[in-house]
Structures are given as C-alpha cells and as structure tokens.
Design a protein around this motif. Structure first.
Motif, PDB file in Angstrom:
ATOM      1  N   LEU A  70       0.811  -1.212   0.000  1.00 27.59           N
ATOM      2  CA  LEU A  70       0.000   0.000   0.000  1.00 27.59           C
ATOM      3  C   LEU A  70       0.846   1.264   0.000  1.00 27.59           C
ATOM      4  N   GLN A  71       2.168   1.100   0.037  1.00 31.86           N
ATOM      5  CA  GLN A  71       3.105   2.228  -0.042  1.00 31.86           C
ATOM      6  C   GLN A  71       2.893   3.247   1.077  1.00 31.86           C
ATOM      7  N   LEU A  72       2.534   2.782   2.269  1.00 32.04           N
ATOM      8  CA  LEU A  72       2.377   3.632   3.443  1.00 32.04           C
ATOM      9  C   LEU A  72       3.631   3.484   4.296  1.00 32.04           C
ATOM     10  N   PHE A  73       4.596   4.342   4.055  1.00 29.69           N
ATOM     11  CA  PHE A  73       5.916   4.192   4.658  1.00 29.69           C
ATOM     12  C   PHE A  73       6.064   4.862   6.015  1.00 29.69           C
ATOM     13  N   GLY A  74       5.022   5.518   6.516  1.00 31.16           N
ATOM     14  CA  GLY A  74       5.104   6.174   7.826  1.00 31.16           C
ATOM     15  C   GLY A  74       5.243   5.190   8.955  1.00 31.16           C
TER      16      GLY A  74
END
Length: 192
Positions: A70-74
């Motif tokens: 999902l490319q949620l790198f936080g």
C-alpha cells in the motif's frame, strides 16, 4: 540485482533458492525442497478511511503489507519482533504492533496509520503536542509514539506522568526524548 532494490519477501525467495541443494529434489507437493510455496489470498481492509482490496502472501505481516503493497511508509520497521513499538498502528481503534500480526488476519478491519491520523488537514492533538513539546529527535520512533499516544487518549490511564510512562512503555526511543514525549501526551490528554 542489488539487494537494496529487493523487498523483504523477494529477498527471502532468492536466499531460499540459493541455499537449496544443487539437485532439484522436490517434495510430494511438487515444490522444490528448500523453497516454500507462495500462497496468496485476497484481503479487504479499510485503511485510513478508504476501502482497499489486494492479494497478499499469507505469511506477510500487516506491517509489510502496509509498507510494500500500500506504499504507506510512515509505519516503521524497527525490530520486527514487537519490542520497539515503531510499527504501532490502530486496528479497530486499538493499538497493535503491526509486525506481530499477519495481514490476512485483518479481513474487514479498520486500520489507521500515521498517514491517516490527521483529518482534513488538521493535525491530531497528539501530533500537535509532539511538535509543541519537541517530542522527537531522529524521528524514527515518532510515528509509533504518536499512534500509541493517540490510542492512550481512549484507554484507561491514570493522571500522572508515571501512568503515561507505563502506558507508553512498549515504545522505545533510542534518542531519549522520553520527558518530551510524556509532556506531549499529557498535553494532548488535556485537550481531548
């Protein structure tokens, strides 16, 4: 191919193939010995208010699915053993260490990551308090600290700094910003 360009699961596949015996011995399943069959399954989640559906390796952690698919790198990968809290997210309103749970276990769950904590351009009170109290240094643990602090606002917790420290004890800060983190959480509790 550079290892730096590989995702975690591809690295596992390559290293498993490299360590397999020279002969292509196969198990009764037809999968070469030393290699695991990759089993994927569709999963539907609500992530940061949006419905998402994707296929995921059944062995993938929620952390890996959030970051790699999902490319949620936080949400950070710290220890990958549930000991540092850097991967803390909210699942159905409760804080969860995303490195310790499989993505497929969360069918239809509501997931909130650090990217989804602010609403309509307005920071969450814990995010505001972290800025006001300078509650971060290198920043690596900050997302997990903020997610735990935000969850703490809805959990039973005594009024003292020691109570907050106890509730936040699953989140480590290698820089030692603990006094400012506690002050930020206490400040946010006063606003909530």
């Amino acid at each position: 191919m550079s290892i730096a360009l590989l995702d975690r699961l591809e690295f596992i596949r390559i290293t498993a193939a490299a360590s397999a015996p020279a002969q292509e011995a196969t198990a009764t399943s037809g999968v070469p010995v030393g290699q695991a069959a990759i089993v994927t399954r569709g999963v539907s989640l609500r992530v940061n208010g949006e419905a998402v559906r994707f296929d995921v390796d059944t062995r993938a952690t929620l952390l890996d699915a959030l970051r790699e698919q999902l490319q949620l790198f936080g949400t950070k990968k710290g220890c990958d053993h549930g000991q540092c809290g850097a991967c803390t997210v909210h699942v159905n309103g409760r804080r969860v260490l995303s490195c310790l749970t499989f993505a497929v276990m969360h069918e239809s769950d509501d997931i909130v990551t650090i990217e989804g904590l602010e609403r309509d351009g307005v920071l969450h009170p814990v995010q505001e308090a972290f800025i006001e109290h300078d509650a971060f240094q290198c920043g690596y643990c900050t997302a997990g600290q903020i997610m735990s602090g935000a969850a703490l606002l809805n959990e039973p917790c005594g009024p003292s700094d020691d109570d907050v420290r106890e509730q936040m004890s699953g989140n480590l800060c290698r820089c030692g910003a603990y006094p400012n983190i506690v002050a930020a959480v206490q400040s946010a509790r006063g606003r909530a």
